[in-house]
Design a protein around this motif. Structure first.
Motif, PDB file in Angstrom:
ATOM      1  N   ARG A   8       0.800  -1.179   0.000  1.00  0.00           N
ATOM      2  CA  ARG A   8       0.000   0.000   0.000  1.00  0.00           C
ATOM      3  C   ARG A   8       0.839   1.236   0.000  1.00  0.00           C
ATOM      4  O   ARG A   8       2.000   1.173  -0.245  1.00  0.00           O
ATOM      5  N   ASN A   9       0.457   2.303   0.225  1.00  0.00           N
ATOM      6  CA  ASN A   9       0.803   3.702   0.189  1.00  0.00           C
ATOM      7  C   ASN A   9       2.228   4.140  -0.009  1.00  0.00           C
ATOM      8  O   ASN A   9       3.032   3.407  -0.508  1.00  0.00           O
ATOM      9  N   THR A  10       2.543   5.353   0.482  1.00  0.00           N
ATOM     10  CA  THR A  10       3.745   6.009   0.082  1.00  0.00           C
ATOM     11  C   THR A  10       4.204   7.060   1.043  1.00  0.00           C
ATOM     12  O   THR A  10       3.574   7.270   2.027  1.00  0.00           O
ATOM     13  N   ALA A  11       5.371   7.759   0.670  1.00  0.00           N
ATOM     14  CA  ALA A  11       5.902   8.746   1.597  1.00  0.00           C
ATOM     15  C   ALA A  11       7.110   9.486   1.106  1.00  0.00           C
ATOM     16  O   ALA A  11       7.438   9.408  -0.033  1.00  0.00           O
ATOM     17  N   ILE A  12       7.813  10.222   2.049  1.00  0.00           N
ATOM     18  CA  ILE A  12       8.983  11.028   1.724  1.00  0.00           C
ATOM     19  C   ILE A  12      10.013  10.916   2.814  1.00  0.00           C
ATOM     20  O   ILE A  12       9.682  10.580   3.924  1.00  0.00           O
ATOM     21  N   ALA A  13      11.260  11.204   2.509  1.00  0.00           N
ATOM     22  CA  ALA A  13      12.347  11.002   3.459  1.00  0.00           C
ATOM     23  C   ALA A  13      12.180  11.841   4.709  1.00  0.00           C
ATOM     24  O   ALA A  13      11.596  12.910   4.680  1.00  0.00           O
ATOM     25  N   PRO A  14      12.707  11.378   5.865  1.00  0.00           N
ATOM     26  CA  PRO A  14      12.516  12.087   7.127  1.00  0.00           C
ATOM     27  C   PRO A  14      12.990  13.527   7.090  1.00  0.00           C
ATOM     28  O   PRO A  14      12.352  14.404   7.672  1.00  0.00           O
ATOM     29  N   ALA A  15      14.095  13.809   6.430  1.00  0.00           N
ATOM     30  CA  ALA A  15      14.591  15.189   6.395  1.00  0.00           C
ATOM     31  C   ALA A  15      13.611  16.105   5.691  1.00  0.00           C
ATOM     32  O   ALA A  15      13.414  17.254   6.082  1.00  0.00           O
ATOM     33  N   ALA A  16      12.959  15.574   4.657  1.00  0.00           N
ATOM     34  CA  ALA A  16      11.994  16.399   3.929  1.00  0.00           C
ATOM     35  C   ALA A  16      10.757  16.669   4.761  1.00  0.00           C
ATOM     36  O   ALA A  16      10.086  17.681   4.578  1.00  0.00           O
ATOM     37  N   GLY A 165       1.612  -2.809   4.250  1.00  0.00           N
ATOM     38  CA  GLY A 165       1.962  -4.202   4.013  1.00  0.00           C
ATOM     39  C   GLY A 165       3.299  -4.442   3.348  1.00  0.00           C
ATOM     40  O   GLY A 165       3.748  -5.585   3.284  1.00  0.00           O
ATOM     41  N   TYR A 166       3.964  -3.412   2.848  1.00  0.00           N
ATOM     42  CA  TYR A 166       5.293  -3.607   2.262  1.00  0.00           C
ATOM     43  C   TYR A 166       6.272  -4.006   3.363  1.00  0.00           C
ATOM     44  O   TYR A 166       6.347  -3.351   4.404  1.00  0.00           O
ATOM     45  N   ALA A 167       7.066  -5.032   3.113  1.00  0.00           N
ATOM     46  CA  ALA A 167       8.001  -5.522   4.117  1.00  0.00           C
ATOM     47  C   ALA A 167       9.124  -4.516   4.347  1.00  0.00           C
ATOM     48  O   ALA A 167       9.636  -3.907   3.391  1.00  0.00           O
ATOM     49  N   ASP A 168       9.503  -4.330   5.617  1.00  0.00           N
ATOM     50  CA  ASP A 168      10.637  -3.472   6.000  1.00  0.00           C
ATOM     51  C   ASP A 168      10.530  -2.075   5.395  1.00  0.00           C
ATOM     52  O   ASP A 168      11.523  -1.500   4.949  1.00  0.00           O
ATOM     53  N   SER A 169       9.322  -1.505   5.398  1.00  0.00           N
ATOM     54  CA  SER A 169       9.102  -0.224   4.715  1.00  0.00           C
ATOM     55  C   SER A 169       8.845   0.937   5.663  1.00  0.00           C
ATOM     56  O   SER A 169       8.441   2.025   5.212  1.00  0.00           O
ATOM     57  N   ASP A 170       9.042   0.750   6.981  1.00  0.00           N
ATOM     58  CA  ASP A 170       8.885   1.890   7.879  1.00  0.00           C
ATOM     59  C   ASP A 170       9.914   2.957   7.492  1.00  0.00           C
ATOM     60  O   ASP A 170      11.029   2.645   7.079  1.00  0.00           O
ATOM     61  N   GLY A 171       9.537   4.209   7.609  1.00  0.00           N
ATOM     62  CA  GLY A 171      10.377   5.311   7.142  1.00  0.00           C
ATOM     63  C   GLY A 171      10.026   5.755   5.734  1.00  0.00           C
ATOM     64  O   GLY A 171      10.637   6.685   5.197  1.00  0.00           O
ATOM     65  N   SER A 172       9.017   5.130   5.118  1.00  0.00           N
ATOM     66  CA  SER A 172       8.551   5.564   3.805  1.00  0.00           C
ATOM     67  C   SER A 172       7.869   6.920   3.928  1.00  0.00           C
ATOM     68  O   SER A 172       7.497   7.346   5.021  1.00  0.00           O
ATOM     69  N   ALA A 173       7.672   7.578   2.783  1.00  0.00           N
ATOM     70  CA  ALA A 173       7.086   8.917   2.853  1.00  0.00           C
ATOM     71  C   ALA A 173       6.342   9.284   1.577  1.00  0.00           C
ATOM     72  O   ALA A 173       6.528   8.675   0.530  1.00  0.00           O
ATOM     73  N   TYR A 174       5.479  10.288   1.700  1.00  0.00           N
ATOM     74  CA  TYR A 174       4.710  10.793   0.558  1.00  0.00           C
ATOM     75  C   TYR A 174       4.689  12.313   0.610  1.00  0.00           C
ATOM     76  O   TYR A 174       4.438  12.905   1.672  1.00  0.00           O
ATOM     77  N   LEU A 175       4.944  12.944  -0.527  1.00  0.00           N
ATOM     78  CA  LEU A 175       4.914  14.403  -0.646  1.00  0.00           C
ATOM     79  C   LEU A 175       3.816  14.790  -1.622  1.00  0.00           C
ATOM     80  O   LEU A 175       3.760  14.281  -2.739  1.00  0.00           O
ATOM     81  N   ASP A 176       2.958  15.712  -1.202  1.00  0.00           N
ATOM     82  CA  ASP A 176       1.759  16.090  -1.943  1.00  0.00           C
ATOM     83  C   ASP A 176       1.748  17.596  -2.141  1.00  0.00           C
ATOM     84  O   ASP A 176       1.842  18.360  -1.178  1.00  0.00           O
ATOM     85  N   GLN A 196       5.677   9.255  -4.216  1.00  0.00           N
ATOM     86  CA  GLN A 196       5.698   8.202  -3.216  1.00  0.00           C
ATOM     87  C   GLN A 196       7.072   7.542  -3.171  1.00  0.00           C
ATOM     88  O   GLN A 196       7.593   7.124  -4.195  1.00  0.00           O
ATOM     89  N   TRP A 197       7.618   7.489  -1.960  1.00  0.00           N
ATOM     90  CA  TRP A 197       8.841   6.728  -1.694  1.00  0.00           C
ATOM     91  C   TRP A 197       8.482   5.561  -0.785  1.00  0.00           C
ATOM     92  O   TRP A 197       7.732   5.734   0.179  1.00  0.00           O
ATOM     93  N   ILE A 198       9.048   4.376  -1.051  1.00  0.00           N
ATOM     94  CA  ILE A 198       8.783   3.207  -0.213  1.00  0.00           C
ATOM     95  C   ILE A 198      10.119   2.566   0.142  1.00  0.00           C
ATOM     96  O   ILE A 198      10.815   2.022  -0.718  1.00  0.00           O
ATOM     97  N   GLU A 199      10.466   2.640   1.391  1.00  0.00           N
ATOM     98  CA  GLU A 199      11.746   2.106   1.863  1.00  0.00           C
ATOM     99  C   GLU A 199      11.876   0.619   1.526  1.00  0.00           C
ATOM    100  O   GLU A 199      10.955  -0.170   1.729  1.00  0.00           O
ATOM    101  N   ASN A 200      13.052   0.255   0.978  1.00  0.00           N
ATOM    102  CA  ASN A 200      13.401  -1.125   0.654  1.00  0.00           C
ATOM    103  C   ASN A 200      12.456  -1.772  -0.356  1.00  0.00           C
ATOM    104  O   ASN A 200      12.449  -3.001  -0.502  1.00  0.00           O
ATOM    105  N   ASN A 201      11.671  -0.957  -1.042  1.00  0.00           N
ATOM    106  CA  ASN A 201      10.774  -1.436  -2.102  1.00  0.00           C
ATOM    107  C   ASN A 201      10.760  -0.426  -3.245  1.00  0.00           C
ATOM    108  O   ASN A 201       9.698  -0.021  -3.733  1.00  0.00           O
ATOM    109  N   GLU A 202      11.955  -0.022  -3.681  1.00  0.00           N
ATOM    110  CA  GLU A 202      12.066   1.091  -4.623  1.00  0.00           C
ATOM    111  C   GLU A 202      11.349   0.835  -5.943  1.00  0.00           C
ATOM    112  O   GLU A 202      10.895   1.781  -6.605  1.00  0.00           O
TER     113      GLU A 202
END
Length: 258
Positions: A8-16, A165-176, A196-202
């Motif tokens: 599912r979903n998406t995100a952006i890097a913590p610094a952003a 549900g993406y494995a090991d994807s905590d820290g993912s981000a989404y910019l809108d 959408q950025w998805i950690e370890n599921n590029e």
């Protein structure tokens, strides 16, 4: 919300996240309780159909205090999890239930900000070992209103858990990024672009965009038409029914605010 064949979903890097801003489209005009109910031809979240391109019935309620703090809940029918299989009952989930809380404030007459947390819940039955789709995000955003008829917004969301549900994807981000322009009384142009950025599921990462128009009527009714698309890899977003759920989509939505 945005869905995948197995996640599912998406995100952006913590610094952003610390620098991002967001459009608070559902911010109430005054303190107290508010809500809405809507019927849409498709539930498209972050560019991806959550209902296999079928209709969705949705509703939510929110309470906001005079101080700027708010809390709310929202729900919709979904099928993106059960659509990972055509035959069998390994996954039984047809509902999304969200809860959120945050704070909205203003700095001057033309700048507003919003910070909060949102939990996406998907009650249902899942096979053993299935990575939970339930997701917790933090968000930070702001809007600038150069004129009374134009608003510009940015919003960043950061996943504290695995993302839908993406494995090991905590820290993912989404910019809108959003633009809303009331070009005629009761008529508003709606533009959106997201990443959408998805950690370890590029391989599943993508950019989405949307253009639409909303017509407001008396007594809180409105109707919206929108066209959305993404650059997501078609093979990765084609579900077990053979539908590209991240492809171009035209939606019609009838809403009633109260």
């Amino acid at each position: 919300m945005s869905s995948r064949t197995n996640a599912r979903n998406t995100a952006i890097a913590p610094a952003a996240l610390a620098l991002a801003f967001a459009l608070s489209a559902n911010a109430p005009a005054h303190a107290g309780a508010s809500g809405s109910v809507s019927l849409s031809s498709d539930y498209v979240f972050r560019g991806v159909s959550q209902t296999n391109q079928e209709p969705a019935l949705q509703g939510g309620i929110e309470y906001a205090s005079d101080s700027g703090f708010y809390v709310g809940a929202w729900g919709s029918n979904v099928s993106w999890l059960s659509d990972t299989v055509v035959v069998g009952d390994d996954i039984s989930s047809s509902l999304e239930l969200d809860a959120y809380a945050g704070y909205r404030g203003k700095a001057g007459e033309r700048f507003a900000y919003d910070v909060g947390a949102l939990y996406y819940g998907y009650p249902g039955d899942y096979p053993g070992g299935f990575n939970s789709p339930n997701t917790a995000e933090l968000y930070l955003g702001a809007t600038v209103t150069p004129t009374d008829t134009l608003s510009l917004g940015l919003k960043a969301s950061y996943a504290l858990t695995d993302l839908f549900g993406y494995a090991d994807s905590d820290g993912s981000a989404y910019l809108d990024a959003s633009l809303n322009w009331t070009f005629q009384p009761t008529w508003t142009l709606n533009l959106h672009g997201g990443k959408q950025w998805i950690e370890n599921n590029e391989a599943f990462e993508y950019t989405d965009w949307k253009v639409g128009v909303t017509k407001a009527f008396d007594h809180g009714f409105s109707i919206a038409a929108a066209y959305a698309d993404t650059d997501a890899e078609q093979a990765l977003y084609t579900n077990a029914h053979g539908n590209d759920i991240a492809g171009d989509a035209f939606t019609l939505t009838l809403s009633k605010a109260f």
